[in-house]
Motif scaffolding. Structure first.
Motif, short mmCIF file in Angstrom:
data_model
loop_
_atom_site.label_atom_id
_atom_site.label_comp_id
_atom_site.label_asym_id
_atom_site.label_seq_id
_atom_site.Cartn_x
_atom_site.Cartn_y
_atom_site.Cartn_z
N UNK A 249 37.34 63.93 27.72
CA UNK A 249 38.59 64.50 27.43
C UNK A 249 39.61 63.12 27.43
N UNK A 250 40.45 62.86 26.33
CA UNK A 250 41.39 61.75 26.63
C UNK A 250 42.29 62.21 27.50
N UNK A 251 42.99 61.05 28.16
CA UNK A 251 43.86 61.36 29.21
C UNK A 251 45.18 60.34 29.06
N UNK A 252 46.19 60.91 28.80
CA UNK A 252 47.53 59.98 28.52
C UNK A 252 48.24 60.11 29.44
N UNK A 253 49.08 58.92 29.71
CA UNK A 253 50.10 58.91 30.60
C UNK A 253 51.06 57.84 30.42
N UNK A 254 52.33 57.71 31.21
CA UNK A 254 53.30 56.81 30.70
C UNK A 254 53.12 55.56 31.66
N UNK A 255 54.07 54.80 31.85
CA UNK A 255 54.14 53.39 32.79
C UNK A 255 53.64 53.83 34.10
N UNK A 256 54.14 55.29 34.60
CA UNK A 256 53.77 55.58 36.03
C UNK A 256 52.39 55.42 36.32
N UNK A 257 51.42 55.70 35.21
CA UNK A 257 50.00 55.62 35.90
C UNK A 257 49.31 54.25 35.12
N UNK A 258 50.20 53.36 34.67
CA UNK A 258 49.48 52.43 33.97
C UNK A 258 49.57 51.18 34.80
N UNK A 259 48.56 51.32 35.67
CA UNK A 259 48.79 50.17 36.88
C UNK A 259 47.27 49.77 36.87
N UNK A 260 47.18 48.35 37.51
CA UNK A 260 45.81 48.00 38.04
C UNK A 260 45.23 48.83 38.95
N UNK A 261 46.02 49.33 40.07
CA UNK A 261 45.58 50.43 41.05
C UNK A 261 44.89 51.41 40.68
N UNK A 266 41.06 55.88 41.08
CA UNK A 266 40.08 56.91 40.56
C UNK A 266 38.72 56.72 41.01
N UNK A 267 38.37 55.47 41.71
CA UNK A 267 37.13 55.49 42.60
C UNK A 267 35.88 55.56 41.64
N UNK A 268 36.06 54.85 40.34
CA UNK A 268 34.85 54.81 39.64
C UNK A 268 34.57 55.97 38.54
N UNK A 269 35.55 56.72 38.45
CA UNK A 269 35.63 57.92 37.73
C UNK A 269 35.19 57.54 36.19
N UNK A 270 34.43 58.53 35.66
CA UNK A 270 34.04 58.00 34.21
C UNK A 270 35.21 58.44 33.31
N UNK A 271 36.19 59.22 33.71
CA UNK A 271 37.27 59.62 32.81
C UNK A 271 38.25 58.30 32.72
N UNK A 272 38.23 57.43 33.64
CA UNK A 272 39.12 56.19 33.52
C UNK A 272 38.81 55.54 32.18
N UNK A 273 37.65 55.57 31.66
CA UNK A 273 37.49 55.18 30.46
C UNK A 273 38.15 55.68 29.34
N UNK A 274 38.72 57.08 29.48
CA UNK A 274 39.53 57.75 28.40
C UNK A 274 40.92 57.45 28.45
N UNK A 275 41.36 56.82 29.43
CA UNK A 275 42.86 56.58 29.61
C UNK A 275 43.46 56.02 28.82
N UNK A 276 44.57 56.42 28.33
CA UNK A 276 45.39 55.54 27.25
C UNK A 276 46.88 55.70 27.97
N UNK A 277 47.48 54.64 28.30
CA UNK A 277 48.90 54.68 28.92
C UNK A 277 49.82 53.78 28.09
N UNK A 278 51.07 53.87 28.38
CA UNK A 278 52.03 53.38 27.56
C UNK A 278 52.87 52.41 28.68
N UNK A 279 53.32 51.25 28.40
CA UNK A 279 54.45 50.71 29.12
C UNK A 279 55.52 49.98 28.19
N UNK A 280 56.74 50.22 28.78
CA UNK A 280 58.01 49.78 27.90
C UNK A 280 58.21 48.36 27.97
N UNK A 281 57.26 47.73 27.37
CA UNK A 281 57.55 46.14 27.34
C UNK A 281 56.27 45.66 26.73
N UNK A 282 56.27 44.10 26.55
CA UNK A 282 55.05 43.60 26.02
C UNK A 282 53.73 43.39 27.10
#
Length: 377
Positions: A249-261, A266-282
Protein backbone atom coordinates in the motif's frame (compact mmCIF):
# COMPACT_ATOMS: atom_id res chain seq x y z
CA UNK A 1 61.85 53.46 38.10
CA UNK A 2 61.03 55.53 35.02
CA UNK A 3 61.20 52.41 32.87
CA UNK A 4 58.62 50.68 35.14
CA UNK A 5 56.35 53.71 34.98
CA UNK A 6 56.61 53.75 31.19
CA UNK A 7 55.78 50.04 31.02
CA UNK A 8 52.81 50.60 33.33
CA UNK A 9 51.59 53.47 31.18
CA UNK A 10 51.82 51.29 28.06
CA UNK A 11 49.89 48.49 29.79
CA UNK A 12 47.16 50.88 30.93
CA UNK A 13 46.96 52.31 27.41
CA UNK A 14 46.54 48.83 25.91
CA UNK A 15 43.82 47.95 28.41
CA UNK A 16 42.02 51.20 27.66
CA UNK A 17 42.23 50.54 23.91
CA UNK A 18 40.88 47.01 24.37
CA UNK A 19 38.04 48.32 26.52
CA UNK A 20 37.25 50.90 23.86
CA UNK A 21 37.12 48.24 21.11
CA UNK A 22 34.96 46.03 23.32
CA UNK A 23 32.61 48.91 24.02
CA UNK A 24 32.24 49.54 20.30
CA UNK A 25 31.36 45.88 19.59
CA UNK A 26 27.61 45.35 19.65
CA UNK A 27 26.10 42.02 20.74
CA UNK A 28 23.15 40.90 18.62
CA UNK A 29 21.10 38.04 20.05
CA UNK A 30 19.43 35.56 17.71
CA UNK A 31 16.95 33.23 19.40
CA UNK A 32 16.38 29.67 18.22
CA UNK A 33 13.64 27.34 19.46
CA UNK A 34 13.06 23.70 18.57
CA UNK A 35 12.58 20.32 20.24
CA UNK A 36 16.02 19.28 21.44
CA UNK A 37 14.52 16.79 23.89
CA UNK A 38 11.87 14.11 23.42
CA UNK A 39 11.04 11.94 20.38
CA UNK A 40 11.57 14.80 17.90
CA UNK A 41 14.98 15.84 19.26
CA UNK A 42 16.74 14.79 16.03
CA UNK A 43 14.81 17.50 14.16
CA UNK A 44 15.48 20.13 16.82
CA UNK A 45 19.19 19.42 17.07
CA UNK A 46 19.53 19.53 13.28
CA UNK A 47 17.77 22.91 13.20
CA UNK A 48 19.87 24.30 16.02
CA UNK A 49 23.03 23.09 14.26
CA UNK A 50 22.09 25.03 11.13
CA UNK A 51 21.46 28.23 13.08
CA UNK A 52 24.65 27.84 15.10
CA UNK A 53 26.70 27.23 11.97
CA UNK A 54 25.40 30.46 10.44
CA UNK A 55 26.19 32.45 13.59
CA UNK A 56 29.73 31.05 13.83
CA UNK A 57 30.46 31.70 10.14
CA UNK A 58 29.12 35.26 10.28
CA UNK A 59 31.18 35.99 13.40
CA UNK A 60 34.31 34.60 11.72
CA UNK A 61 33.65 36.71 8.63
CA UNK A 62 32.87 39.84 10.63
CA UNK A 63 29.56 41.71 10.53
CA UNK A 64 29.08 45.47 10.72
CA UNK A 65 25.67 47.02 11.36
CA UNK A 66 25.27 50.79 11.28
CA UNK A 67 29.04 51.28 11.41
CA UNK A 68 29.45 49.09 14.51
CA UNK A 69 31.20 45.75 14.62
CA UNK A 70 28.76 43.07 15.71
CA UNK A 71 29.13 39.83 17.66
CA UNK A 72 26.21 37.48 17.06
CA UNK A 73 25.07 35.29 19.94
CA UNK A 74 22.71 32.32 19.57
CA UNK A 75 20.20 31.99 22.43
CA UNK A 76 18.87 28.44 22.06
CA UNK A 77 15.73 27.16 23.80
CA UNK A 78 14.02 23.76 23.90
CA UNK A 79 10.26 23.51 23.39
CA UNK A 80 10.11 19.66 23.25
CA UNK A 81 7.46 20.05 20.47
CA UNK A 82 5.00 21.03 23.21
CA UNK A 83 2.82 24.15 22.69
CA UNK A 84 2.93 25.20 26.37
CA UNK A 85 6.69 24.83 26.52
CA UNK A 86 6.88 26.67 23.19
CA UNK A 87 5.04 29.73 24.49
CA UNK A 88 7.19 29.70 27.66
CA UNK A 89 10.34 29.65 25.50
CA UNK A 90 8.96 32.50 23.38
CA UNK A 91 8.30 34.62 26.46
CA UNK A 92 11.79 33.85 27.73
CA UNK A 93 13.30 35.13 24.46
CA UNK A 94 11.12 38.26 24.63
CA UNK A 95 12.29 38.90 28.19
CA UNK A 96 15.91 38.40 27.05
CA UNK A 97 15.29 41.09 24.40
CA UNK A 98 16.64 38.99 21.54
CA UNK A 99 16.91 40.86 18.25
CA UNK A 100 15.20 38.18 16.16
CA UNK A 101 14.01 34.56 16.33
CA UNK A 102 14.54 31.51 14.14
CA UNK A 103 11.85 28.89 14.83
CA UNK A 104 9.90 27.13 16.02
CA UNK A 105 10.00 23.76 14.28
CA UNK A 106 6.42 22.50 14.65
CA UNK A 107 3.29 24.36 13.60
CA UNK A 108 1.74 23.47 16.97
CA UNK A 109 4.44 25.44 18.79
CA UNK A 110 5.10 28.08 16.13
CA UNK A 111 1.54 29.39 15.88
CA UNK A 112 0.95 30.13 19.60
CA UNK A 113 4.51 31.46 19.96
CA UNK A 114 3.99 33.83 17.03
CA UNK A 115 1.46 35.87 19.01
CA UNK A 116 3.98 36.37 21.80
CA UNK A 117 6.68 37.52 19.37
CA UNK A 118 4.18 39.81 17.67
CA UNK A 119 3.13 41.33 21.00
CA UNK A 120 6.74 42.05 21.97
CA UNK A 121 7.69 43.20 18.46
CA UNK A 122 10.33 40.57 17.66
CA UNK A 123 10.61 39.28 14.06
CA UNK A 124 10.22 35.50 13.73
CA UNK A 125 11.32 33.42 10.75
CA UNK A 126 10.15 29.81 10.85
CA UNK A 127 12.30 27.37 8.86
CA UNK A 128 9.86 24.47 9.02
CA UNK A 129 6.33 25.15 10.36
CA UNK A 130 4.00 24.66 7.41
CA UNK A 131 0.41 25.16 8.67
CA UNK A 132 -1.10 28.02 6.58
CA UNK A 133 -2.71 29.55 9.69
CA UNK A 134 0.71 30.87 10.76
CA UNK A 135 0.66 33.53 8.03
CA UNK A 136 -3.10 34.12 8.18
CA UNK A 137 -3.08 35.79 11.62
CA UNK A 138 -2.03 39.17 10.28
CA UNK A 139 1.18 39.37 12.32
CA UNK A 140 3.75 41.60 10.60
CA UNK A 141 6.53 39.86 12.55
CA UNK A 142 5.86 36.37 11.09
CA UNK A 143 7.80 34.99 8.09
CA UNK A 144 8.13 31.52 6.56
CA UNK A 145 11.06 30.15 4.51
CA UNK A 146 9.36 27.26 2.69
CA UNK A 147 6.08 26.18 1.07
CA UNK A 148 3.09 25.67 3.35
CA UNK A 149 0.75 22.68 3.72
CA UNK A 150 -1.52 23.92 0.93
CA UNK A 151 1.32 23.09 -1.45
CA UNK A 152 2.47 19.89 0.30
CA UNK A 153 -0.90 18.20 0.86
CA UNK A 154 -2.18 19.18 -2.57
CA UNK A 155 1.03 18.09 -4.31
CA UNK A 156 0.86 14.63 -2.75
CA UNK A 157 -2.84 14.19 -3.61
CA UNK A 158 -2.23 15.28 -7.21
CA UNK A 159 0.64 12.78 -7.49
CA UNK A 160 -1.62 10.03 -6.10
CA UNK A 161 -4.36 10.85 -8.60
CA UNK A 162 -2.49 11.87 -11.74
CA UNK A 163 0.66 9.76 -11.63
CA UNK A 164 -0.22 6.73 -9.49
CA UNK A 165 -3.91 6.58 -10.56
CA UNK A 166 -5.03 5.60 -7.05
CA UNK A 167 -8.77 5.10 -6.48
CA UNK A 168 -9.11 4.65 -2.72
CA UNK A 169 -7.13 6.13 0.19
CA UNK A 170 -7.32 6.14 3.98
CA UNK A 171 -6.19 9.09 6.09
CA UNK A 172 -4.59 9.16 9.53
CA UNK A 173 -3.53 12.29 11.42
CA UNK A 174 -1.95 12.96 14.80
CA UNK A 175 -4.37 15.80 15.75
CA UNK A 176 -1.56 18.37 15.94
CA UNK A 177 -1.82 21.69 14.09
CA UNK A 178 0.63 20.33 11.52
CA UNK A 179 -0.72 16.80 11.09
CA UNK A 180 -4.37 17.79 10.98
CA UNK A 181 -3.70 20.71 8.63
CA UNK A 182 -1.74 18.80 6.00
CA UNK A 183 -4.21 15.86 6.15
CA UNK A 184 -7.16 18.19 5.53
CA UNK A 185 -5.51 19.64 2.42
CA UNK A 186 -4.66 16.15 1.12
CA UNK A 187 -8.26 14.99 1.67
CA UNK A 188 -9.80 18.02 -0.01
CA UNK A 189 -7.56 17.73 -3.09
CA UNK A 190 -7.95 13.94 -3.32
CA UNK A 191 -11.74 14.22 -3.31
CA UNK A 192 -11.60 16.93 -5.98
CA UNK A 193 -9.54 14.56 -8.13
CA UNK A 194 -12.01 11.69 -7.79
CA UNK A 195 -10.15 9.64 -5.18
CA UNK A 196 -12.45 7.99 -2.64
CA UNK A 197 -11.52 8.49 1.05
CA UNK A 198 -12.55 5.12 2.52
CA UNK A 199 -11.48 5.67 6.14
CA UNK A 200 -10.27 8.43 8.47
CA UNK A 201 -8.42 7.58 11.69
CA UNK A 202 -6.74 9.63 14.41
CA UNK A 203 -3.79 9.11 16.72
CA UNK A 204 -1.45 11.32 18.78
CA UNK A 205 2.13 12.54 18.41
CA UNK A 206 3.08 10.29 21.36
CA UNK A 207 1.59 6.99 20.15
CA UNK A 208 3.60 3.96 19.00
CA UNK A 209 0.90 1.26 18.61
CA UNK A 210 -1.22 1.62 15.48
CA UNK A 211 -2.42 -1.97 15.03
CA UNK A 212 -6.08 -1.20 15.80
CA UNK A 213 -6.40 1.70 13.36
CA UNK A 214 -4.39 -0.09 10.66
CA UNK A 215 -6.58 -3.19 11.05
CA UNK A 216 -9.66 -1.02 10.55
CA UNK A 217 -8.06 0.55 7.47
CA UNK A 218 -7.08 -2.85 6.04
CA UNK A 219 -10.73 -3.93 5.98
CA UNK A 220 -11.47 -1.01 3.60
CA UNK A 221 -8.75 -2.14 1.14
CA UNK A 222 -7.24 1.26 0.22
CA UNK A 223 -4.59 1.75 -2.47
CA UNK A 224 -2.82 4.30 -0.28
CA UNK A 225 -2.61 5.68 3.26
CA UNK A 226 -1.88 9.31 4.03
CA UNK A 227 -0.34 10.07 7.44
CA UNK A 228 -0.34 13.62 8.80
CA UNK A 229 2.34 13.61 11.49
CA UNK A 230 6.03 13.14 12.24
CA UNK A 231 8.57 10.35 11.76
CA UNK A 232 8.60 8.97 15.37
CA UNK A 233 5.09 7.67 14.60
CA UNK A 234 5.53 6.97 10.88
CA UNK A 235 8.44 4.57 11.50
CA UNK A 236 6.54 2.17 13.80
CA UNK A 237 3.46 2.56 11.59
CA UNK A 238 5.41 1.25 8.59
CA UNK A 239 6.65 -1.76 10.61
CA UNK A 240 3.09 -2.55 11.72
CA UNK A 241 1.82 -2.23 8.14
CA UNK A 242 4.24 -5.03 7.24
CA UNK A 243 2.86 -7.18 10.05
CA UNK A 244 -0.68 -6.72 8.74
CA UNK A 245 0.22 -7.50 5.12
CA UNK A 246 -0.06 -3.87 3.95
CA UNK A 247 3.46 -3.69 2.51
CA UNK A 248 2.23 -2.93 -1.01
CA UNK A 249 0.00 0.00 0.00
CA UNK A 250 1.38 3.44 -0.91
CA UNK A 251 2.18 5.56 2.16
CA UNK A 252 2.03 9.34 1.83
CA UNK A 253 3.17 12.07 4.21
CA UNK A 254 4.35 15.65 4.37
CA UNK A 255 7.75 16.98 5.42
CA UNK A 256 7.18 15.71 8.98
CA UNK A 257 7.96 12.14 7.90
CA UNK A 258 10.36 13.07 5.09
CA UNK A 259 13.61 12.50 7.00
CA UNK A 260 16.76 10.43 6.73
CA UNK A 261 15.86 8.97 10.14
CA UNK A 262 12.62 7.43 8.85
CA UNK A 263 14.66 4.57 7.40
CA UNK A 264 16.14 3.85 10.84
CA UNK A 265 12.80 4.27 12.65
CA UNK A 266 11.05 1.87 10.27
CA UNK A 267 13.76 -0.75 10.98
CA UNK A 268 13.94 -2.30 7.54
CA UNK A 269 10.20 -2.39 6.90
CA UNK A 270 9.26 -3.33 3.32
CA UNK A 271 6.63 -0.57 3.48
CA UNK A 272 9.41 2.04 3.45
CA UNK A 273 9.77 1.35 -0.27
CA UNK A 274 6.21 2.61 -0.82
CA UNK A 275 6.66 5.91 1.03
CA UNK A 276 6.15 9.10 -0.96
CA UNK A 277 6.70 12.29 1.02
CA UNK A 278 6.87 15.99 0.24
CA UNK A 279 9.10 18.84 1.37
CA UNK A 280 8.42 22.53 0.89
CA UNK A 281 11.65 23.35 -0.90
CA UNK A 282 14.10 22.10 -3.50
CA UNK A 283 16.15 18.97 -2.97
CA UNK A 284 19.70 19.63 -1.72
CA UNK A 285 20.98 18.85 -5.22
CA UNK A 286 18.81 21.61 -6.71
CA UNK A 287 19.26 24.22 -3.97
CA UNK A 288 21.47 27.15 -5.07
CA UNK A 289 24.17 26.24 -2.56
CA UNK A 290 22.95 22.86 -1.36
CA UNK A 291 25.79 20.48 -2.14
CA UNK A 292 28.60 22.71 -0.86
CA UNK A 293 26.62 23.61 2.24
CA UNK A 294 25.85 19.95 3.03
CA UNK A 295 29.54 19.05 2.81
CA UNK A 296 30.35 21.77 5.38
CA UNK A 297 27.49 20.67 7.61
CA UNK A 298 28.49 16.98 7.54
CA UNK A 299 32.09 17.87 8.40
CA UNK A 300 30.91 19.85 11.42
CA UNK A 301 27.95 17.69 12.52
CA UNK A 302 28.50 14.20 11.08
CA UNK A 303 25.40 12.01 10.89
CA UNK A 304 23.03 14.67 12.27
CA UNK A 305 21.42 16.08 9.10
CA UNK A 306 17.65 15.63 8.86
CA UNK A 307 15.64 18.17 6.83
CA UNK A 308 15.49 21.76 7.94
CA UNK A 309 19.00 22.88 8.96
CA UNK A 310 19.65 24.63 5.60
CA UNK A 311 16.54 26.69 6.29
CA UNK A 312 17.61 27.68 9.82
CA UNK A 313 21.00 28.59 8.36
CA UNK A 314 19.32 30.82 5.79
CA UNK A 315 16.92 32.26 8.39
CA UNK A 316 19.84 33.60 10.45
CA UNK A 317 21.40 35.13 7.33
CA UNK A 318 18.09 36.72 6.28
CA UNK A 319 17.62 38.33 9.72
CA UNK A 320 21.18 39.65 9.73
CA UNK A 321 20.90 40.90 6.14
CA UNK A 322 17.78 42.89 7.08
CA UNK A 323 19.68 44.42 10.03
CA UNK A 324 22.59 45.35 7.76
CA UNK A 325 20.19 46.88 5.21
CA UNK A 326 18.51 48.91 7.96
CA UNK A 327 21.76 49.88 9.68
CA UNK A 328 20.20 48.74 12.95
CA UNK A 329 19.53 45.58 14.96
CA UNK A 330 16.50 47.23 16.59
CA UNK A 331 13.50 45.07 15.57
CA UNK A 332 11.29 48.15 15.03
CA UNK A 333 13.86 49.61 12.65
CA UNK A 334 14.85 46.55 10.64
CA UNK A 335 11.42 44.85 10.37
CA UNK A 336 10.45 46.78 7.19
CA UNK A 337 13.76 45.73 5.61
CA UNK A 338 13.05 42.09 6.52
CA UNK A 339 9.66 42.31 4.81
CA UNK A 340 11.40 43.69 1.68
CA UNK A 341 14.52 41.47 1.84
CA UNK A 342 16.01 40.05 -1.34
CA UNK A 343 18.59 37.45 -0.38
CA UNK A 344 20.08 34.52 -2.28
CA UNK A 345 20.51 31.80 0.29
CA UNK A 346 21.52 28.15 0.34
CA UNK A 347 17.90 27.01 -0.02
CA UNK A 348 16.42 29.56 -2.42
CA UNK A 349 16.19 33.19 -3.42
CA UNK A 350 14.43 34.62 -0.37
CA UNK A 351 11.78 37.30 -0.79
CA UNK A 352 8.48 37.50 1.07
CA UNK A 353 4.87 38.10 0.12
CA UNK A 354 2.90 40.74 2.06
CA UNK A 355 1.67 38.02 4.48
CA UNK A 356 5.19 36.74 5.23
CA UNK A 357 4.98 33.69 2.95
CA UNK A 358 7.98 32.91 0.74
CA UNK A 359 7.58 34.07 -2.86
CA UNK A 360 7.59 31.27 -5.45
CA UNK A 361 8.35 28.37 -3.08
CA UNK A 362 9.50 25.07 -4.55
CA UNK A 363 8.14 21.66 -3.56
CA UNK A 364 9.90 18.31 -3.89
CA UNK A 365 8.53 14.76 -3.70
CA UNK A 366 10.74 11.98 -2.34
CA UNK A 367 10.72 8.22 -2.01
CA UNK A 368 13.08 5.72 -0.40
CA UNK A 369 15.31 3.44 -2.43
CA UNK A 370 17.44 0.87 -0.62
CA UNK A 371 16.65 2.75 2.61
CA UNK A 372 17.84 6.12 1.29
CA UNK A 373 15.69 9.16 0.63
CA UNK A 374 15.87 10.27 -3.01
CA UNK A 375 14.04 13.06 -4.88
CA UNK A 376 11.37 12.16 -7.45
CA UNK A 377 11.34 15.56 -9.15
Amino acid sequence: MQRKLNALAVAIGLLAAAASVSAQEMVVKIGHVGPVSGPQAHYGKDNENGARMAVEELNAKGVTIGGKKVKLELIAEDDAADPKQGTAAAQKLCDAKVNGVVGHLNSGTTIPASKIYNDCGIPQVTPSATNPKYSQQGFKTAFRLLANDNALGAGLALHAANNLKLKKVAIIDDRTAYGQGVAEVFKKTALQRGIQVVDEQYTTDKATDFMAILTSIKSKAPDGIFYGGMDPQAGPMLRQMDQLGLSNVKFFGGDGICTAKLSELSAGAKSLGNVICAEGGSSLEKMPGGKAWKAKYDAKYPGQFQVYSPYTYDAVHVLVQAMIDAGSADPKVYLPKLAAVNYTGVTAKVAFEADGELKNPAMTLYNYKDGKKVPLN
